[in-house]
Design an enzyme around this catalytic site. Structure first.
Site, PDB file in Angstrom:
ATOM      1  N   GLU A  72      40.151 -58.733 -12.085  1.00  0.00           N
ATOM      2  CA  GLU A  72      39.121 -58.094 -13.265  1.00  0.00           C
ATOM      3  C   GLU A  72      39.687 -58.652 -14.762  1.00  0.00           C
ATOM      4  O   GLU A  72      40.829 -58.425 -14.979  1.00  0.00           O
ATOM      5  CB  GLU A  72      38.861 -56.585 -13.459  1.00  0.00           C
ATOM      6  N   CYS A  93      24.679 -49.389 -19.447  1.00  0.00           N
ATOM      7  CA  CYS A  93      23.463 -48.898 -19.844  1.00  0.00           C
ATOM      8  C   CYS A  93      23.746 -47.839 -20.889  1.00  0.00           C
ATOM      9  O   CYS A  93      22.532 -47.140 -21.512  1.00  0.00           O
ATOM     10  CB  CYS A  93      22.953 -48.437 -18.702  1.00  0.00           C
ATOM     11  N   VAL A 133      40.402 -64.975 -13.062  1.00  0.00           N
ATOM     12  CA  VAL A 133      40.401 -66.027 -12.035  1.00  0.00           C
ATOM     13  C   VAL A 133      39.564 -67.337 -12.868  1.00  0.00           C
ATOM     14  O   VAL A 133      38.456 -67.344 -13.560  1.00  0.00           O
ATOM     15  CB  VAL A 133      39.526 -65.561 -11.006  1.00  0.00           C
ATOM     16  N   TYR A 146       0.455 -31.099  -8.591  1.00  0.00           N
ATOM     17  CA  TYR A 146      -0.450 -30.684  -9.778  1.00  0.00           C
ATOM     18  C   TYR A 146       0.091 -29.127 -10.033  1.00  0.00           C
ATOM     19  O   TYR A 146       0.332 -28.426  -9.031  1.00  0.00           O
ATOM     20  CB  TYR A 146      -1.701 -30.431  -9.439  1.00  0.00           C
ATOM     21  N   TRP A 166      -6.395 -34.131 -11.382  1.00  0.00           N
ATOM     22  CA  TRP A 166      -6.386 -35.765 -10.955  1.00  0.00           C
ATOM     23  C   TRP A 166      -5.555 -36.516 -11.741  1.00  0.00           C
ATOM     24  O   TRP A 166      -5.633 -36.824 -12.900  1.00  0.00           O
ATOM     25  CB  TRP A 166      -7.829 -36.279 -11.064  1.00  0.00           C
TER      26      TRP A 166
END
Length: 443
Positions: free
Chosen positions: A32, A42, A79, A424, A432
């Site tokens: 790393e 994030c 690397v 619901y 709906w």
């Protein structure tokens, strides 16, 4: 089995953990470049906005925790070369500047992405930042502690640009958001949705659309942003113009890539070079709807592909099923989510399509907090199979995107949403649901 992984963030870390579980006897070594591993970028806009104060909350696992599982991580090791014929890599120890070689049986390239910095004049001035890693976040947060730094210019109207804008406004800064395109989130949402987001942005910050930043003024520290339309005072500038694959390491290999350098892989995570795999924000992912390889640098895809590749590095035969590019964000009191293809993407993919747009409410009117919600669904003009969908509005709008993602994943038709048994209860929805309505009225 000796597995070498280049990169210890989302994909690399996930792959290492899975490979070790699959084959406890495997030698797994990660190189790393930075001194931080398993970092969740994030969280940066929310760290800057003081939603939490400990930057280590964005780190999932430390090198010491990996070591307990038998995974060796060498931080501050870059690397610098890969030799596929000899199955060898060359590494530079950043502390000592000494170089040495290491060999591998299987190699995973998980080097991530790097911020896109446009060719702007004087971009090297102090207090001009990108936002990609922990040190970016710490530097910006430190600059914001100076109360004299009150005028902030954010360049770029994508996810990070909008999220950091909200955080800066919450810190009582004067924020100017400059976007080159005619609208924000141009690659993720269609105009019907971005219009609502832009209306909210204009209530909280100074939004400039279709304006090109050309450079900056200042002696040592930035004082002004120069665009094709005007000059604006700026104490801090945050460039959030997207990311690109960090391809410098592998650009001279014969790896198959997209035009932006994203590595093309098969469903097992293999590249076109034997025993070299790739995952994370440096790769192209298979899109389940467009059935093409596309660049979608999201944490969800990086982690899931990393897990698949980790299994295969250790002898497994697992396949990555593809992505829908499902994502969401909150901008002040508006939340928005998207999945699958936008209308523009359906056009680009030459798919015959139709759309349906519904405007409704998030829940019953007699419960406090009722707000408007808009849904736009894209479906195949001939088969009526769902291709994509977007929602925006108040509380509950974004999470409905998960239902759409499930429907698209399962190749459901738009009509099947009409009688889908969504929950619901007055605080959460109406009898709906907006997705029921969309399925019922789609022509």
């Amino acid at each position: 089995m000796k597995i070498i992984i280049i990169g210890a963030q989302a994909a690399g870390a996930s792959a290492a953990a899975k490979a070790k579980r699959r084959d406890p006897n495997a030698t797994i070594r990660i190189y790393e470049k930075s001194d931080i591993v398993s970092f969740g970028a994030c969280g940066l806009p929310y760290f800057i906005g003081n939603h939490f104060g400990d930057e280590n909350e964005m780190i999932s696992r430390t090198p010491e925790q990996f070591a307990k599982d038998g995974i060796e991580i060498k931080t501050l090791h870059e690397v610098i070369a890969i030799d596929p014929k000899l199955k060898k890599i060359t590494i530079r120890d950043i502390k000592s500047n000494n170089c040495f070689d290491d060999d591998y049986d299987k190699l995973l390239i998980a080097v991530g992405a790097t911020p896109i910095i446009p060719p702007l004049e004087n971009h090297q001035l102090e207090n001009i930042f990108t936002l990609r890693n922990m040190y970016d976040g710490l530097a910006i947060k430190n600059a914001l502690t100076n109360r004299q730094n009150s005028n902030i210019v954010v360049i770029g109207g994508g996810y990070i640009g909008l999220e950091i804008t909200e955080s800066l406004v919450a810190l009582n800064k004067n924020v100017k958001l400059i976007q080159l395109d005619e609208r924000v989130l141009v690659d993720a949402f269609d105009p019907e949705l971005t219009q609502i987001i832009e209306e909210t942005l204009k209530q909280h910050c100074d939004l400039h659309l279709q304006e090109r930043v050309q450079g900056f003024e200042g002696d040592h520290k930035v004082t002004h942003v120069i665009t094709n339309k005007a000059k604006y005072p700026a104490d801090i500038v945050i460039i959030a113009t997207g990311v690109k694959p960090n391809s410098e390491l592998y650009k001279d290999l014969d790896l198959e890539t997209l035009s932006n350098g994203a590595i093309v892989i098969d469903s097992y995570g293999k590249t076109n070079i034997a025993d070299i795999y790739a995952a994370g924000d440096c790769v192209a992912l298979y899109h389940r709807v467009s059935q093409s390889m596309t660049y979608i640098p999201l944490a969800t895809g990086a982690n899931k592909l990393g897990k698949v590749v980790g299994d295969n590095l250790a002898g497994g035969n697992n396949q990555f099923p593809g992505t829908l590019g499902t994502s969401a964000l909150r901008v002040f009191d508006i939340e928005a989510g998207r999945t699958g293809l936008t209308e523009q993407q359906a056009i680009q993919a030459a798919i015959p399509y139709k759309t349906v747009i519904v405007k409704d409410k998030n829940h019953s009117n007699y419960v406090a907090g009722q707000t408007s919600v808009i849904a736009k669904l894209i479906y195949h003009a001939e088969t009526r199979v769902l291709l994509g969908g977007q929602l925006a509005g108040g509380s509950g709008a974004a999470l409905r995107t998960n239902s759409l993602a499930t429907a698209i994943w399962a190749n459901m038709k738009i009509d099947e949403l009409a009688m889908m048994d969504f929950l619901y209860a007055p605080p959460f929805s109406r009898p709906w649901d907006i997705l029921n309505i969309a399925g019922g009225i789609a022509k």
